[in-house]
Design a protein around this motif. Structure first.
Motif, PDB file in Angstrom:
ATOM      1  N   THR A 177       0.846  -1.193   0.000  1.00 51.26           N
ATOM      2  CA  THR A 177       0.000   0.000   0.000  1.00 51.26           C
ATOM      3  C   THR A 177       0.877   1.237   0.000  1.00 51.26           C
ATOM      4  O   THR A 177       1.705   1.401   0.893  1.00 51.26           O
ATOM      5  CB  THR A 177      -0.910   0.001   1.256  1.00 51.26           C
ATOM      6  OG1 THR A 177      -1.686  -1.198   1.248  1.00 51.26           O
ATOM      7  CG2 THR A 177      -1.817   1.211   1.266  1.00 51.26           C
ATOM      8  N   VAL A 178       0.700   2.091  -0.990  1.00 50.81           N
ATOM      9  CA  VAL A 178       1.504   3.309  -1.093  1.00 50.81           C
ATOM     10  C   VAL A 178       1.225   4.211   0.107  1.00 50.81           C
ATOM     11  O   VAL A 178       0.073   4.384   0.529  1.00 50.81           O
ATOM     12  CB  VAL A 178       1.213   4.065  -2.407  1.00 50.81           C
ATOM     13  CG1 VAL A 178       1.943   5.403  -2.451  1.00 50.81           C
ATOM     14  CG2 VAL A 178       1.613   3.210  -3.603  1.00 50.81           C
ATOM     15  N   ALA A 179       2.282   4.770   0.657  1.00 52.62           N
ATOM     16  CA  ALA A 179       2.189   5.668   1.809  1.00 52.62           C
ATOM     17  C   ALA A 179       3.061   6.894   1.565  1.00 52.62           C
ATOM     18  O   ALA A 179       4.169   6.772   1.056  1.00 52.62           O
ATOM     19  CB  ALA A 179       2.657   4.950   3.075  1.00 52.62           C
ATOM     20  N   LEU A 180       2.552   8.054   1.927  1.00 51.64           N
ATOM     21  CA  LEU A 180       3.325   9.292   1.870  1.00 51.64           C
ATOM     22  C   LEU A 180       3.715   9.649   3.292  1.00 51.64           C
ATOM     23  O   LEU A 180       2.854   9.771   4.163  1.00 51.64           O
ATOM     24  CB  LEU A 180       2.508  10.417   1.243  1.00 51.64           C
ATOM     25  CG  LEU A 180       2.050  10.174  -0.189  1.00 51.64           C
ATOM     26  CD1 LEU A 180       1.182  11.331  -0.663  1.00 51.64           C
ATOM     27  CD2 LEU A 180       3.231   9.968  -1.120  1.00 51.64           C
ATOM     28  N   ILE A 181       5.008   9.783   3.531  1.00 51.86           N
ATOM     29  CA  ILE A 181       5.538  10.120   4.845  1.00 51.86           C
ATOM     30  C   ILE A 181       6.133  11.516   4.724  1.00 51.86           C
ATOM     31  O   ILE A 181       6.968  11.763   3.860  1.00 51.86           O
ATOM     32  CB  ILE A 181       6.661   9.141   5.269  1.00 51.86           C
ATOM     33  CG1 ILE A 181       6.205   7.687   5.163  1.00 51.86           C
ATOM     34  CG2 ILE A 181       7.187   9.486   6.650  1.00 51.86           C
ATOM     35  CD1 ILE A 181       5.106   7.305   6.105  1.00 51.86           C
ATOM     36  N   SER A 182       5.695  12.431   5.578  1.00 48.41           N
ATOM     37  CA  SER A 182       6.245  13.782   5.534  1.00 48.41           C
ATOM     38  C   SER A 182       6.356  14.324   6.943  1.00 48.41           C
ATOM     39  O   SER A 182       5.715  13.825   7.862  1.00 48.41           O
ATOM     40  CB  SER A 182       5.370  14.704   4.677  1.00 48.41           C
ATOM     41  OG  SER A 182       4.088  14.847   5.256  1.00 48.41           O
ATOM     42  N   GLY A 183       7.171  15.330   7.088  1.00 49.66           N
ATOM     43  CA  GLY A 183       7.340  15.949   8.396  1.00 49.66           C
ATOM     44  C   GLY A 183       8.322  17.087   8.320  1.00 49.66           C
ATOM     45  O   GLY A 183       8.670  17.543   7.230  1.00 49.66           O
ATOM     46  N   ARG A 184       8.768  17.530   9.480  1.00 48.45           N
ATOM     47  CA  ARG A 184       9.719  18.637   9.561  1.00 48.45           C
ATOM     48  C   ARG A 184      10.798  18.310  10.571  1.00 48.45           C
ATOM     49  O   ARG A 184      10.542  17.642  11.572  1.00 48.45           O
ATOM     50  CB  ARG A 184       8.995  19.915  10.001  1.00 48.45           C
ATOM     51  CG  ARG A 184       7.981  20.377   8.981  1.00 48.45           C
ATOM     52  CD  ARG A 184       7.207  21.583   9.451  1.00 48.45           C
ATOM     53  NE  ARG A 184       8.105  22.731   9.546  1.00 48.45           N
ATOM     54  CZ  ARG A 184       7.919  23.729  10.411  1.00 48.45           C
ATOM     55  NH1 ARG A 184       6.898  23.730  11.238  1.00 48.45           N
ATOM     56  NH2 ARG A 184       8.761  24.733  10.437  1.00 48.45           N
ATOM     57  N   ILE A 185      11.987  18.824  10.330  1.00 47.13           N
ATOM     58  CA  ILE A 185      13.098  18.715  11.265  1.00 47.13           C
ATOM     59  C   ILE A 185      13.275  20.110  11.867  1.00 47.13           C
ATOM     60  O   ILE A 185      13.445  21.090  11.144  1.00 47.13           O
ATOM     61  CB  ILE A 185      14.401  18.266  10.570  1.00 47.13           C
ATOM     62  CG1 ILE A 185      14.187  16.967   9.784  1.00 47.13           C
ATOM     63  CG2 ILE A 185      15.532  18.144  11.590  1.00 47.13           C
ATOM     64  CD1 ILE A 185      13.726  15.798  10.617  1.00 47.13           C
ATOM     65  N   LEU A 186      13.214  20.169  13.199  1.00 50.29           N
ATOM     66  CA  LEU A 186      13.301  21.434  13.918  1.00 50.29           C
ATOM     67  C   LEU A 186      14.411  21.384  14.943  1.00 50.29           C
ATOM     68  O   LEU A 186      14.717  20.324  15.484  1.00 50.29           O
ATOM     69  CB  LEU A 186      11.972  21.718  14.632  1.00 50.29           C
ATOM     70  CG  LEU A 186      10.718  21.655  13.767  1.00 50.29           C
ATOM     71  CD1 LEU A 186       9.471  21.763  14.630  1.00 50.29           C
ATOM     72  CD2 LEU A 186      10.741  22.729  12.702  1.00 50.29           C
ATOM     73  N   ASP A 187      15.012  22.545  15.246  1.00 50.31           N
ATOM     74  CA  ASP A 187      16.021  22.604  16.301  1.00 50.31           C
ATOM     75  C   ASP A 187      15.316  22.698  17.658  1.00 50.31           C
ATOM     76  O   ASP A 187      14.083  22.737  17.717  1.00 50.31           O
ATOM     77  CB  ASP A 187      17.017  23.739  16.050  1.00 50.31           C
ATOM     78  CG  ASP A 187      16.452  25.130  16.273  1.00 50.31           C
ATOM     79  OD1 ASP A 187      15.340  25.289  16.831  1.00 50.31           O
ATOM     80  OD2 ASP A 187      17.140  26.094  15.882  1.00 50.31           O
ATOM     81  N   PRO A 188      16.058  22.702  18.772  1.00 47.48           N
ATOM     82  CA  PRO A 188      15.418  22.703  20.096  1.00 47.48           C
ATOM     83  C   PRO A 188      14.498  23.902  20.352  1.00 47.48           C
ATOM     84  O   PRO A 188      13.595  23.825  21.178  1.00 47.48           O
ATOM     85  CB  PRO A 188      16.600  22.718  21.067  1.00 47.48           C
ATOM     86  CG  PRO A 188      17.710  22.083  20.311  1.00 47.48           C
ATOM     87  CD  PRO A 188      17.516  22.538  18.885  1.00 47.48           C
ATOM     88  N   GLU A 189      14.701  25.004  19.633  1.00 50.33           N
ATOM     89  CA  GLU A 189      13.842  26.177  19.806  1.00 50.33           C
ATOM     90  C   GLU A 189      12.660  26.165  18.845  1.00 50.33           C
ATOM     91  O   GLU A 189      11.891  27.121  18.789  1.00 50.33           O
ATOM     92  CB  GLU A 189      14.655  27.469  19.608  1.00 50.33           C
ATOM     93  CG  GLU A 189      15.604  27.774  20.756  1.00 50.33           C
ATOM     94  CD  GLU A 189      16.844  26.882  20.734  1.00 50.33           C
ATOM     95  OE1 GLU A 189      17.401  26.657  19.640  1.00 50.33           O
ATOM     96  OE2 GLU A 189      17.247  26.404  21.807  1.00 50.33           O
ATOM     97  N   GLY A 190      12.512  25.100  18.063  1.00 54.27           N
ATOM     98  CA  GLY A 190      11.394  24.995  17.141  1.00 54.27           C
ATOM     99  C   GLY A 190      11.635  25.626  15.780  1.00 54.27           C
ATOM    100  O   GLY A 190      10.715  25.740  14.976  1.00 54.27           O
ATOM    101  N   ARG A 191      12.884  26.015  15.500  1.00 54.29           N
ATOM    102  CA  ARG A 191      13.213  26.603  14.199  1.00 54.29           C
ATOM    103  C   ARG A 191      13.523  25.497  13.194  1.00 54.29           C
ATOM    104  O   ARG A 191      14.155  24.498  13.554  1.00 54.29           O
ATOM    105  CB  ARG A 191      14.412  27.542  14.321  1.00 54.29           C
ATOM    106  CG  ARG A 191      14.142  28.770  15.184  1.00 54.29           C
ATOM    107  CD  ARG A 191      15.396  29.616  15.279  1.00 54.29           C
ATOM    108  NE  ARG A 191      16.482  28.822  15.836  1.00 54.29           N
ATOM    109  CZ  ARG A 191      17.193  29.146  16.915  1.00 54.29           C
ATOM    110  NH1 ARG A 191      16.973  30.289  17.542  1.00 54.29           N
ATOM    111  NH2 ARG A 191      18.150  28.362  17.364  1.00 54.29           N
ATOM    112  N   PRO A 192      13.122  25.684  11.931  1.00 53.93           N
ATOM    113  CA  PRO A 192      13.404  24.672  10.906  1.00 53.93           C
ATOM    114  C   PRO A 192      14.896  24.480  10.695  1.00 53.93           C
ATOM    115  O   PRO A 192      15.666  25.431  10.764  1.00 53.93           O
ATOM    116  CB  PRO A 192      12.775  25.255   9.637  1.00 53.93           C
ATOM    117  CG  PRO A 192      11.964  26.414  10.048  1.00 53.93           C
ATOM    118  CD  PRO A 192      12.397  26.837  11.410  1.00 53.93           C
ATOM    119  N   VAL A 193      15.303  23.247  10.445  1.00 54.34           N
ATOM    120  CA  VAL A 193      16.688  22.921  10.105  1.00 54.34           C
ATOM    121  C   VAL A 193      16.720  22.680   8.596  1.00 54.34           C
ATOM    122  O   VAL A 193      16.231  21.656   8.108  1.00 54.34           O
ATOM    123  CB  VAL A 193      17.204  21.689  10.874  1.00 54.34           C
ATOM    124  CG1 VAL A 193      18.629  21.348  10.453  1.00 54.34           C
ATOM    125  CG2 VAL A 193      17.126  21.918  12.373  1.00 54.34           C
TER     126      VAL A 193
END
Length: 169
Positions: free
Chosen positions: A66-82
């Protein structure tokens, strides 16, 4: 699956597994537990080591499952995007077999139309996305996908994502 976001070692790893969802602020999240890379970390990356695991370059077929799309975000400890973090995933195919390892398990052969592992780099919002298959169980393990995240100035994080509601989690 339900969204999963956590923090550990300077990273917040988030995965809206199999669907996109709104993400909560990173400060409200507990640490992501580090886990072993396991015995099936790829010995080599496949020649086609991109973020689409259901298509293999040079092959006309599509991976079983079954095809699955996995997505997300990587953030630093202060919640800022990496930006520019390397995100790797690896998992077994629909037959419960890993690729690019010493998998000498009995059973069906590996699905040659499944890439088995892939990698991508986060965008300016810290976002990443993979197209893969819904993970399946194999003897002794509940369905899961392995993740490794690395970026300059942060320790490497290895963890796993599990399918919500699986009885063996």
């Amino acid at each position: 699956m339900i969204p999963r976001r956590r923090m550990l070692g300077g990273f917040a790893v988030s995965a809206a597994a199999f669907s996109l969802s709104r993400l909560a602020p990173a400060a409200a999240l507990p640490p992501t537990p580090a886990q072993t890379a396991g015995p099936f970390y790829p010995l080599t990356m496949p020649p086609d080591a991109d973020s689409d695991l259901i298509h293999v370059a040079g092959r006309s077929g599509t991976a079983k499952g079954t095809v699955a799309l996995i997505s997300g975000r990587i953030l630093d400890p202060e919640g800022r995007p990496v930006t520019g973090a390397r995100v790797e995933i690896w998992q077994c195919d629909a037959n419960g077999r890993y690729h690019y390892v010493r998998d000498d398990c009995a059973g069906p052969p590996p699905d040659e139309n499944f890439q088995g592992s892939g990698q991508t780099t986060t965008d300016t919002s810290g976002g990443y996305r993979f197209r893969t298959i819904r993970p399946v169980a194999y003897p002794g393990r509940t369905p899961h996908i392995h993740f490794a995240v690395s970026a300059a100035g942060f320790p490497r994080l290895v963890t796993q994502m599990y399918v919500a509601g699986e009885p063996h989690n």
